[in-house]
Design a protein around this motif. Sequence first.
Motif, mmCIF file in Angstrom:
data_model
loop_
_atom_site.group_PDB
_atom_site.id
_atom_site.type_symbol
_atom_site.label_atom_id
_atom_site.label_comp_id
_atom_site.label_asym_id
_atom_site.label_seq_id
_atom_site.Cartn_x
_atom_site.Cartn_y
_atom_site.Cartn_z
ATOM 1 N N ALA A 108 56.447 58.487 32.579
ATOM 2 C CA ALA A 108 55.064 58.226 33.003
ATOM 3 C C ALA A 108 54.787 58.758 34.403
ATOM 4 C CB ALA A 108 54.790 56.719 32.947
ATOM 5 N N GLY A 109 55.799 58.759 35.257
ATOM 6 C CA GLY A 109 55.606 59.225 36.623
ATOM 7 C C GLY A 109 55.216 60.683 36.722
ATOM 8 N N PHE A 110 55.631 61.502 35.753
ATOM 9 C CA PHE A 110 55.292 62.925 35.787
ATOM 10 C C PHE A 110 53.792 63.138 35.670
ATOM 11 C CE2 PHE A 110 54.306 66.761 33.284
ATOM 12 C CZ PHE A 110 54.707 67.738 34.199
ATOM 13 N N PHE A 111 53.179 62.561 34.635
ATOM 14 C CA PHE A 111 51.743 62.749 34.464
ATOM 15 C C PHE A 111 50.943 62.008 35.536
ATOM 16 C CE2 PHE A 111 52.431 64.367 30.104
ATOM 17 C CZ PHE A 111 51.566 65.448 30.163
ATOM 18 N N ALA A 112 51.502 60.919 36.064
ATOM 19 C CA ALA A 112 50.826 60.216 37.144
ATOM 20 C C ALA A 112 50.671 61.134 38.357
ATOM 21 C CB ALA A 112 51.611 58.963 37.520
ATOM 22 N N LYS A 113 51.753 61.811 38.720
ATOM 23 C CA LYS A 113 51.695 62.754 39.844
ATOM 24 C C LYS A 113 50.841 63.976 39.489
ATOM 25 C CE LYS A 113 55.906 61.738 42.487
ATOM 26 N NZ LYS A 113 56.161 60.377 42.022
ATOM 27 N N TYR A 114 50.909 64.396 38.237
ATOM 28 C CA TYR A 114 50.101 65.544 37.810
ATOM 29 C C TYR A 114 48.609 65.267 37.994
ATOM 30 C CZ TYR A 114 47.522 68.567 34.615
ATOM 31 O OH TYR A 114 46.599 69.424 34.081
ATOM 32 N N TYR A 115 48.161 64.117 37.578
ATOM 33 C CA TYR A 115 46.744 63.777 37.708
ATOM 34 C C TYR A 115 46.330 63.693 39.177
ATOM 35 C CZ TYR A 115 45.474 62.927 32.842
ATOM 36 O OH TYR A 115 45.162 63.091 31.511
ATOM 37 N N MET A 116 47.219 63.169 40.024
ATOM 38 C CA MET A 116 46.891 63.102 41.444
ATOM 39 C C MET A 116 46.725 64.496 42.045
ATOM 40 S SD MET A 116 46.684 59.886 42.434
ATOM 41 C CE MET A 116 45.703 59.816 40.957
ATOM 42 N N LEU A 117 47.638 65.400 41.711
ATOM 43 C CA LEU A 117 47.553 66.768 42.224
ATOM 44 C C LEU A 117 46.351 67.504 41.623
ATOM 45 C CD1 LEU A 117 51.343 67.728 42.115
ATOM 46 C CD2 LEU A 117 50.000 67.067 44.113
ATOM 47 N N ALA A 118 46.082 67.270 40.343
ATOM 48 C CA ALA A 118 44.934 67.910 39.690
ATOM 49 C C ALA A 118 43.627 67.451 40.327
ATOM 50 C CB ALA A 118 44.928 67.589 38.202
ATOM 51 N N ALA A 119 43.584 66.187 40.767
ATOM 52 C CA ALA A 119 42.383 65.667 41.425
ATOM 53 C C ALA A 119 42.093 66.436 42.708
ATOM 54 C CB ALA A 119 42.553 64.178 41.723
ATOM 55 N N VAL A 120 43.144 66.754 43.461
ATOM 56 C CA VAL A 120 42.965 67.517 44.707
ATOM 57 C C VAL A 120 42.565 68.965 44.397
ATOM 58 C CG1 VAL A 120 44.043 68.249 46.866
ATOM 59 C CG2 VAL A 120 44.653 66.045 45.871
ATOM 60 N N LEU A 121 43.226 69.571 43.428
ATOM 61 C CA LEU A 121 42.914 70.962 43.078
ATOM 62 C C LEU A 121 41.483 71.101 42.570
ATOM 63 C CD1 LEU A 121 46.249 72.016 41.327
ATOM 64 C CD2 LEU A 121 45.432 72.711 43.597
#
Length: 462
Positions: free
Chosen positions: A373-386
Amino acid sequence: MNAIIIAAVWGVIMMFSGILFKDNSRVRVLSIIGIVLLLVSNCLDLGGTHFFNINTHNMLYFDSFGLLFNTIAFASTLIYFLLSGKDIEKVGSNVGEYFALIFFVLCGVSIVSSFNTLLMLFIGIEMLSIPLYILTGSDKRNLKSNEASLKYFLMGAFSTGLMLLGIAFLYGASEKGTFFVDELAIGKSVVSPLFIVGLILLMVSMAFKVSAAPFHFWTPDVYDGAPTVFTSFMATVVKAAAFIGFIRLFGDSFNDVKPQWQIFVAIITAATLFIGNLTAVFQQSVKRMLAYSSIAQAGFMLFALLTLNTYAKEGIILYTAAYSLATIGIFAILIKMKDYTFDGFNGLAKYHPVLAAVNTIFLLSLAGIPLTAGFFAKYYMLAAVLQTGKFLWLVIFSLICAAVSIYYYFRVIQAMYFKEGTPQIADTTVSFKSMLIILAIIVVLLGIFPQWLIDKLYIIYI
């Protein structure tokens, strides 16, 4: 509203449970019944079934975002009770009071996730904080616990003063003289110095609550000094609730004046990531490493505050679930250990393969490894910035920090699988191991099917 009322009432019930039941195990069972009732009532609230129709005069605002987070918080607490409830009994003789304080905290969680005025935010934050001061010092015979409680209380009181001062400035700066969050920044195309000062004071106070740098200095000592079983709750459900309040506040009140505060949040985020990860590398205690790790995780969660877009809302819901579940699982194992150093985990895979396996999954999730779960959690956070098209430097910096975090998480895995030793660990029951396996499966399933949780965010709340 279901959750606020039931949590408060059940907290009172738990206060008197010590009189009704002399057996601590019955008190624990009563608390589990209470949290199940709380979880079910909140799910019913999310589906449109309200037990209490109380006119809050718009001071509370219930939506799917807040109620879904409540569901995550209550489900995490239920797992926490099932895994670590027996360890709460060992802290002291006032078991019913410990559970009562936790239910009062959950009442605060429900308010923080649904406030619509700064006054309700203040009440919710204080209901979160004050019981924790007591729980931190609940091991009265331990000087570290007493010190941690006093330090937490003094720092918490200072941050509360900043919050009240910030609220007063914002009230004075608002054109209508209001505490309602959706009216604070109306017409603020040009912000006044009074408004900026109030905004900064409120931001600093909330940054303290989520242990964001440079307001993190209380976290390692408090988490390390508090009884480990309560550190687990503080570092997960409570921290996640403070973040939800942070995001609700800035999303509803100050989204229109984002350019005035966004760079400040970016600097705090970078500092939090840097300090949390760098200091975690040099820790020799796994418990203290997890304290600094929680600061680093806060850095990633701050991305949601920085961006306040669709990815941010989806990501913070997934992140709070992934972080809370994995951390509760790790602490449940840590509580059973007699040696909290990295060497204390040497050879754990040989003597307790199930504990080592699930602990590995939890650590991989915190590190953000795929299929957790931590992978997609970090992915969404980075995608929000991008998605904002700005702060690319912060994305690159966060990826470097994430790579650093792999080092200290893998130190535990290395100790469990590749070092010889005889770990000293308390007896673990079949039910305890089964619960950990179920928790690990949930962490993996959320990593494969994150939409199962995120789609609930778009339930139409009635």
